[in-house]
Design an enzyme around this catalytic site. Structure first.
Site, PDB file in Angstrom:
ATOM      1  CG  HIS A  85      -2.336   0.523   0.828  1.00 46.13           C
ATOM      2  ND1 HIS A  85      -3.480   0.255   1.533  1.00 46.13           N
ATOM      3  CD2 HIS A  85      -2.732   1.368  -0.175  1.00 46.13           C
ATOM      4  CE1 HIS A  85      -4.504   0.899   0.984  1.00 46.13           C
ATOM      5  NE2 HIS A  85      -4.071   1.583  -0.048  1.00 46.13           N
ATOM      6  CG  ASP A 103      -6.501  -0.808   4.413  1.00 47.40           C
ATOM      7  OD1 ASP A 103      -6.300  -1.774   5.154  1.00 47.40           O
ATOM      8  OD2 ASP A 103      -5.599  -0.198   3.805  1.00 47.40           O
ATOM      9  CG  HIS A 106      -4.406  -2.281   8.440  1.00 46.34           C
ATOM     10  ND1 HIS A 106      -4.440  -3.215   7.434  1.00 46.34           N
ATOM     11  CD2 HIS A 106      -4.068  -2.936   9.581  1.00 46.34           C
ATOM     12  CE1 HIS A 106      -4.129  -4.398   7.934  1.00 46.34           C
ATOM     13  NE2 HIS A 106      -3.898  -4.267   9.241  1.00 46.34           N
ATOM     14  CG  ASP A 136      -2.692   1.662   5.410  1.00 45.89           C
ATOM     15  OD1 ASP A 136      -2.311   0.899   6.320  1.00 45.89           O
ATOM     16  OD2 ASP A 136      -3.178   1.229   4.343  1.00 45.89           O
ATOM     17  CG  HIS A 171       2.342  -1.832   4.468  1.00 44.80           C
ATOM     18  ND1 HIS A 171       1.743  -3.045   4.204  1.00 44.80           N
ATOM     19  CD2 HIS A 171       2.734  -1.877   5.760  1.00 44.80           C
ATOM     20  CE1 HIS A 171       1.759  -3.793   5.305  1.00 44.80           C
ATOM     21  NE2 HIS A 171       2.364  -3.126   6.254  1.00 44.80           N
ATOM     22  CG  ASP A 227      -5.052  -3.241   2.135  1.00 47.37           C
ATOM     23  OD1 ASP A 227      -5.039  -4.473   1.959  1.00 47.37           O
ATOM     24  OD2 ASP A 227      -4.265  -2.641   2.879  1.00 47.37           O
ATOM     25  CG  ASP A 252      -5.497  -5.450   4.760  1.00 46.60           C
ATOM     26  OD1 ASP A 252      -6.393  -4.595   4.837  1.00 46.60           O
ATOM     27  OD2 ASP A 252      -4.299  -5.186   4.967  1.00 46.60           O
ATOM     28  CD  GLU A 261      -0.310  -4.308   1.483  1.00 46.18           C
ATOM     29  OE1 GLU A 261       0.263  -5.416   1.593  1.00 46.18           O
ATOM     30  OE2 GLU A 261       0.210  -3.219   1.844  1.00 46.18           O
TER      31      GLU A 261
END
Ligand SMILES: NC(=[NH2+])NCCC[C@H](N)C(=O)O
Ligand SMILES: [Mn+2]
Ligand SMILES: [Mn+2]
Length: 301
Positions: free
Chosen positions: A101, A124, A126, A128, A141, A228, A230, A273
Protein backbone atom coordinates in the site's frame (compact mmCIF):
# COMPACT_ATOMS: atom_id res chain seq x y z
CA UNK A 1 -20.36 4.97 -20.26
CA UNK A 2 -17.27 3.23 -21.56
CA UNK A 3 -13.87 4.35 -20.44
CA UNK A 4 -10.31 3.79 -21.50
CA UNK A 5 -8.64 2.07 -18.58
CA UNK A 6 -4.88 2.05 -18.25
CA UNK A 7 -3.50 -0.74 -16.08
CA UNK A 8 -0.29 0.26 -14.29
CA UNK A 9 1.56 -2.53 -12.46
CA UNK A 10 3.23 -1.31 -9.26
CA UNK A 11 5.46 -4.22 -8.21
CA UNK A 12 6.73 -2.82 -4.93
CA UNK A 13 7.29 -4.73 -1.68
CA UNK A 14 9.39 -2.05 0.02
CA UNK A 15 6.58 -0.82 2.27
CA UNK A 16 6.62 -3.99 4.39
CA UNK A 17 8.70 -7.12 5.02
CA UNK A 18 7.15 -9.99 3.07
CA UNK A 19 8.48 -10.88 -0.35
CA UNK A 20 5.77 -11.73 -2.89
CA UNK A 21 3.47 -8.69 -2.84
CA UNK A 22 5.70 -7.37 -5.64
CA UNK A 23 4.30 -10.24 -7.76
CA UNK A 24 0.73 -9.02 -7.15
CA UNK A 25 0.33 -7.26 -10.52
CA UNK A 26 1.37 -10.37 -12.46
CA UNK A 27 -0.79 -12.63 -10.27
CA UNK A 28 -3.78 -10.41 -11.11
CA UNK A 29 -3.04 -10.48 -14.83
CA UNK A 30 -2.50 -14.26 -14.76
CA UNK A 31 -5.87 -14.73 -13.06
CA UNK A 32 -7.57 -12.88 -15.94
CA UNK A 33 -8.06 -9.31 -14.80
CA UNK A 34 -7.73 -7.70 -18.20
CA UNK A 35 -10.21 -9.99 -19.96
CA UNK A 36 -12.67 -9.55 -17.11
CA UNK A 37 -12.62 -5.77 -17.47
CA UNK A 38 -12.70 -5.89 -21.27
CA UNK A 39 -15.85 -8.02 -21.07
CA UNK A 40 -17.62 -5.12 -19.37
CA UNK A 41 -17.13 -3.12 -22.59
CA UNK A 42 -14.29 -0.84 -21.56
CA UNK A 43 -11.09 -0.49 -23.52
CA UNK A 44 -8.09 -1.70 -21.53
CA UNK A 45 -4.49 -0.70 -22.11
CA UNK A 46 -1.89 -2.58 -20.09
CA UNK A 47 1.06 -0.26 -19.53
CA UNK A 48 3.11 -3.04 -17.91
CA UNK A 49 4.96 -2.68 -14.63
CA UNK A 50 6.64 0.45 -13.35
CA UNK A 51 10.38 0.13 -12.86
CA UNK A 52 11.44 -0.78 -9.33
CA UNK A 53 14.76 -0.76 -7.47
CA UNK A 54 16.25 -4.22 -6.87
CA UNK A 55 14.86 -6.02 -3.85
CA UNK A 56 17.62 -6.88 -1.40
CA UNK A 57 16.10 -8.99 1.37
CA UNK A 58 19.09 -8.42 3.67
CA UNK A 59 18.46 -4.71 3.55
CA UNK A 60 14.79 -5.32 4.29
CA UNK A 61 15.61 -5.83 7.92
CA UNK A 62 17.06 -2.36 8.32
CA UNK A 63 15.39 0.97 8.82
CA UNK A 64 16.40 4.46 7.76
CA UNK A 65 15.27 7.08 10.30
CA UNK A 66 12.64 4.65 11.54
CA UNK A 67 11.36 4.03 8.00
CA UNK A 68 12.05 0.68 6.37
CA UNK A 69 13.51 0.91 2.82
CA UNK A 70 12.93 4.66 2.67
CA UNK A 71 15.21 5.31 -0.33
CA UNK A 72 13.57 2.55 -2.34
CA UNK A 73 10.07 3.76 -1.49
CA UNK A 74 10.98 7.30 -2.59
CA UNK A 75 12.49 6.12 -5.84
CA UNK A 76 9.56 3.81 -6.60
CA UNK A 77 7.01 6.49 -5.69
CA UNK A 78 8.59 8.89 -8.17
CA UNK A 79 8.43 6.33 -10.95
CA UNK A 80 4.80 5.53 -10.22
CA UNK A 81 3.88 9.20 -9.92
CA UNK A 82 5.24 9.79 -13.44
CA UNK A 83 3.32 6.85 -14.92
CA UNK A 84 0.01 7.78 -13.29
CA UNK A 85 0.35 11.45 -14.14
CA UNK A 86 0.87 10.51 -17.79
CA UNK A 87 -2.29 8.38 -17.75
CA UNK A 88 -4.28 11.30 -16.34
CA UNK A 89 -2.75 13.65 -18.93
CA UNK A 90 -4.05 11.28 -21.59
CA UNK A 91 -7.53 11.51 -20.06
CA UNK A 92 -7.63 7.83 -19.16
CA UNK A 93 -8.70 5.97 -16.02
CA UNK A 94 -5.68 4.67 -14.06
CA UNK A 95 -6.04 1.28 -12.36
CA UNK A 96 -2.90 0.69 -10.32
CA UNK A 97 -2.11 -2.89 -9.30
CA UNK A 98 -0.02 -3.52 -6.21
CA UNK A 99 2.20 -4.07 -4.67
CA UNK A 100 2.05 -3.00 -1.06
CA UNK A 101 0.00 0.00 0.00
CA UNK A 102 2.97 2.40 0.14
CA UNK A 103 2.39 2.69 -3.63
CA UNK A 104 -0.58 5.00 -3.00
CA UNK A 105 1.88 7.75 -2.11
CA UNK A 106 2.99 7.79 -5.74
CA UNK A 107 -0.31 6.92 -7.39
CA UNK A 108 -2.43 9.51 -5.61
CA UNK A 109 0.32 12.12 -6.14
CA UNK A 110 -0.16 11.53 -9.87
CA UNK A 111 -3.95 11.75 -9.66
CA UNK A 112 -4.63 14.52 -7.17
CA UNK A 113 -2.82 17.24 -9.11
CA UNK A 114 -5.57 16.91 -11.72
CA UNK A 115 -8.29 17.81 -9.17
CA UNK A 116 -9.13 20.68 -6.82
CA UNK A 117 -10.71 18.35 -4.28
CA UNK A 118 -9.98 14.70 -4.80
CA UNK A 119 -12.12 12.41 -2.66
CA UNK A 120 -10.47 9.22 -1.40
CA UNK A 121 -12.23 6.06 -0.25
CA UNK A 122 -9.80 3.93 1.78
CA UNK A 123 -11.33 0.42 1.82
CA UNK A 124 -9.02 -1.39 4.24
CA UNK A 125 -8.75 -3.11 7.62
CA UNK A 126 -6.18 -0.44 8.49
CA UNK A 127 -6.10 3.35 8.44
CA UNK A 128 -2.53 3.53 7.10
CA UNK A 129 -2.34 6.82 8.99
CA UNK A 130 0.86 6.29 10.95
CA UNK A 131 3.88 8.55 11.21
CA UNK A 132 7.35 7.36 12.25
CA UNK A 133 6.42 8.23 15.82
CA UNK A 134 3.17 6.25 15.96
CA UNK A 135 4.20 3.31 13.73
CA UNK A 136 4.61 0.00 15.56
CA UNK A 137 6.58 -1.48 12.63
CA UNK A 138 8.51 1.13 10.64
CA UNK A 139 6.66 -0.24 7.59
CA UNK A 140 5.77 2.53 5.18
CA UNK A 141 2.65 0.67 3.96
CA UNK A 142 1.14 1.70 7.32
CA UNK A 143 1.74 5.39 6.51
CA UNK A 144 0.66 6.32 2.95
CA UNK A 145 -2.64 8.03 3.73
CA UNK A 146 -0.99 10.15 6.42
CA UNK A 147 1.78 11.16 4.00
CA UNK A 148 -0.87 12.14 1.44
CA UNK A 149 -2.56 14.24 4.12
CA UNK A 150 0.75 16.08 4.57
CA UNK A 151 2.49 14.51 7.58
CA UNK A 152 5.69 12.49 7.66
CA UNK A 153 9.08 12.35 5.98
CA UNK A 154 9.37 15.29 3.57
CA UNK A 155 10.56 13.17 0.70
CA UNK A 156 7.36 11.17 0.96
CA UNK A 157 4.95 14.05 1.53
CA UNK A 158 6.45 15.97 -1.43
CA UNK A 159 6.35 13.31 -4.15
CA UNK A 160 5.22 15.02 -7.36
CA UNK A 161 6.59 18.36 -6.12
CA UNK A 162 3.58 19.35 -4.02
CA UNK A 163 2.24 18.60 -0.54
CA UNK A 164 -1.19 17.90 0.99
CA UNK A 165 -2.60 15.84 -1.85
CA UNK A 166 -5.76 15.08 0.06
CA UNK A 167 -7.82 16.97 2.64
CA UNK A 168 -9.04 15.10 5.73
CA UNK A 169 -12.65 16.11 5.05
CA UNK A 170 -12.44 14.45 1.62
CA UNK A 171 -11.42 11.03 2.99
CA UNK A 172 -13.69 8.15 3.99
CA UNK A 173 -12.32 5.08 5.76
CA UNK A 174 -14.30 1.84 5.31
CA UNK A 175 -13.70 -1.59 6.88
CA UNK A 176 -11.54 -0.43 9.79
CA UNK A 177 -10.75 -2.96 12.53
CA UNK A 178 -7.05 -2.54 13.31
CA UNK A 179 -5.97 1.00 14.19
CA UNK A 180 -2.90 2.00 16.19
CA UNK A 181 -3.29 4.51 19.03
CA UNK A 182 -1.80 7.42 17.08
CA UNK A 183 -4.14 6.67 14.18
CA UNK A 184 -7.22 6.69 16.42
CA UNK A 185 -6.17 10.01 17.87
CA UNK A 186 -5.57 11.52 14.42
CA UNK A 187 -8.94 10.30 13.07
CA UNK A 188 -10.76 11.91 16.01
CA UNK A 189 -8.78 15.16 15.86
CA UNK A 190 -9.40 15.56 12.13
CA UNK A 191 -12.96 14.25 12.22
CA UNK A 192 -12.32 11.82 9.36
CA UNK A 193 -15.51 10.01 8.32
CA UNK A 194 -14.88 6.41 9.37
CA UNK A 195 -16.93 3.22 9.01
CA UNK A 196 -15.53 0.47 11.22
CA UNK A 197 -16.59 -3.15 10.78
CA UNK A 198 -18.97 -2.57 13.70
CA UNK A 199 -20.60 0.26 11.73
CA UNK A 200 -20.89 -1.97 8.67
CA UNK A 201 -22.55 -4.67 10.81
CA UNK A 202 -25.12 -2.23 12.16
CA UNK A 203 -25.85 -0.05 9.12
CA UNK A 204 -25.27 -2.58 6.36
CA UNK A 205 -22.90 -1.99 3.47
CA UNK A 206 -25.63 -0.43 1.33
CA UNK A 207 -26.16 2.43 3.79
CA UNK A 208 -22.41 2.81 4.36
CA UNK A 209 -21.71 3.29 0.67
CA UNK A 210 -24.72 5.51 -0.04
CA UNK A 211 -23.73 7.77 2.87
CA UNK A 212 -20.13 7.79 1.64
CA UNK A 213 -21.21 8.81 -1.85
CA UNK A 214 -23.54 11.56 -0.57
CA UNK A 215 -20.82 12.89 1.71
CA UNK A 216 -18.15 13.04 -1.00
CA UNK A 217 -20.38 14.02 -3.92
CA UNK A 218 -21.12 17.41 -2.43
CA UNK A 219 -17.54 18.60 -2.10
CA UNK A 220 -15.21 16.64 -4.37
CA UNK A 221 -14.59 16.78 -8.12
CA UNK A 222 -13.54 13.15 -8.46
CA UNK A 223 -13.18 10.12 -6.19
CA UNK A 224 -10.27 7.69 -5.97
CA UNK A 225 -10.82 4.18 -4.57
CA UNK A 226 -7.89 2.65 -2.70
CA UNK A 227 -8.82 -1.00 -2.24
CA UNK A 228 -6.61 -3.01 0.10
CA UNK A 229 -7.60 -6.69 -0.18
CA UNK A 230 -7.12 -7.08 3.58
CA UNK A 231 -10.39 -5.14 4.01
CA UNK A 232 -12.06 -8.44 3.21
CA UNK A 233 -12.09 -11.27 5.70
CA UNK A 234 -8.99 -13.51 5.49
CA UNK A 235 -11.31 -16.40 4.60
CA UNK A 236 -11.97 -14.58 1.30
CA UNK A 237 -8.53 -13.05 0.68
CA UNK A 238 -5.89 -15.05 2.54
CA UNK A 239 -3.01 -13.99 0.29
CA UNK A 240 -2.10 -10.70 1.92
CA UNK A 241 0.57 -9.70 4.42
CA UNK A 242 -1.39 -8.24 7.33
CA UNK A 243 -4.64 -10.18 7.69
CA UNK A 244 -7.12 -9.21 10.41
CA UNK A 245 -10.08 -11.47 11.28
CA UNK A 246 -13.65 -10.19 11.12
CA UNK A 247 -13.50 -8.47 7.75
CA UNK A 248 -15.99 -7.60 5.03
CA UNK A 249 -17.48 -10.49 3.10
CA UNK A 250 -17.12 -11.03 -0.62
CA UNK A 251 -20.81 -10.17 -1.06
CA UNK A 252 -20.62 -6.97 0.95
CA UNK A 253 -17.58 -5.92 -1.03
CA UNK A 254 -19.35 -6.72 -4.32
CA UNK A 255 -22.21 -4.51 -3.29
CA UNK A 256 -19.79 -1.72 -2.43
CA UNK A 257 -18.14 -2.01 -5.85
CA UNK A 258 -21.49 -2.05 -7.69
CA UNK A 259 -22.68 1.04 -5.90
CA UNK A 260 -19.43 2.89 -6.56
CA UNK A 261 -19.73 2.00 -10.23
CA UNK A 262 -23.31 3.29 -10.36
CA UNK A 263 -22.27 6.58 -8.73
CA UNK A 264 -20.23 7.49 -11.84
CA UNK A 265 -17.95 9.53 -9.58
CA UNK A 266 -14.87 7.28 -9.46
CA UNK A 267 -11.93 8.53 -11.53
CA UNK A 268 -9.11 6.14 -10.52
CA UNK A 269 -8.32 3.17 -8.29
CA UNK A 270 -5.54 1.23 -6.55
CA UNK A 271 -5.88 -2.51 -5.94
CA UNK A 272 -3.22 -3.41 -3.41
CA UNK A 273 -1.60 -5.96 -1.09
CA UNK A 274 -2.21 -9.08 -3.24
CA UNK A 275 0.64 -11.47 -2.31
CA UNK A 276 0.60 -14.72 -4.32
CA UNK A 277 3.53 -16.22 -2.37
CA UNK A 278 1.41 -16.54 0.77
CA UNK A 279 -1.89 -17.23 -1.01
CA UNK A 280 -3.93 -20.38 -1.62
CA UNK A 281 -3.52 -21.05 -5.35
CA UNK A 282 -3.92 -17.39 -6.30
CA UNK A 283 -7.35 -17.22 -4.65
CA UNK A 284 -6.87 -13.63 -3.54
CA UNK A 285 -6.20 -12.42 -7.07
CA UNK A 286 -9.29 -14.29 -8.29
CA UNK A 287 -11.47 -12.75 -5.58
CA UNK A 288 -10.09 -9.29 -6.33
CA UNK A 289 -10.88 -9.74 -10.01
CA UNK A 290 -14.48 -10.63 -9.18
CA UNK A 291 -14.72 -7.34 -7.34
CA UNK A 292 -13.17 -5.45 -10.24
CA UNK A 293 -15.85 -6.92 -12.51
CA UNK A 294 -18.53 -5.22 -10.40
CA UNK A 295 -16.45 -2.08 -10.04
CA UNK A 296 -16.33 -1.69 -13.82
CA UNK A 297 -20.01 -2.36 -14.34
CA UNK A 298 -20.45 -6.10 -14.91
CA UNK A 299 -24.12 -7.10 -14.94
CA UNK A 300 -25.59 -10.59 -14.69
CA UNK A 301 -28.60 -9.79 -16.85
N1 LIG B 1 -1.43 -1.45 4.06
C1 LIG B 1 -1.41 -2.24 5.11
N2 LIG B 1 -1.70 -3.50 4.98
N3 LIG B 1 -1.05 -1.70 6.26
C2 LIG B 1 -0.90 -2.42 7.50
C3 LIG B 1 -0.40 -1.52 8.60
C4 LIG B 1 -0.28 -2.24 9.91
C5 LIG B 1 0.15 -1.37 11.08
N4 LIG B 1 -0.83 -0.37 11.37
C6 LIG B 1 1.50 -0.71 10.80
O1 LIG B 1 1.63 0.47 10.79
O2 LIG B 1 2.48 -1.38 10.58
MN1 LIG C 1 -4.61 -3.09 5.24
MN1 LIG D 1 -3.65 -0.65 3.52
Amino acid sequence: MNKRIEIIGAPTAFGQRKLGVNFGPDALRYAGLIERIENTGHEVIDKGNVESPVIDMKKYKSEQNGLRNLDEVISFSNNLYEAVNETKNNGNFPLILGGDHSLSIGSIAGISKHYENLGVIWYDAHGDLNTIESSPSGNIHGMPLRALLGDGNENLTNIGGYKNKVKPENVVLIGMRDLDDGEKKYIKEQGILTYTMADIDRLGMSKVISETIDYLKAKTDGIHLSLDVDALDPVETPGTGTTVPGGATYRESHLAMEMLNESNLIVSADLVEVNPLIDEYNKTAHQAIGLMGSFFGEKLL
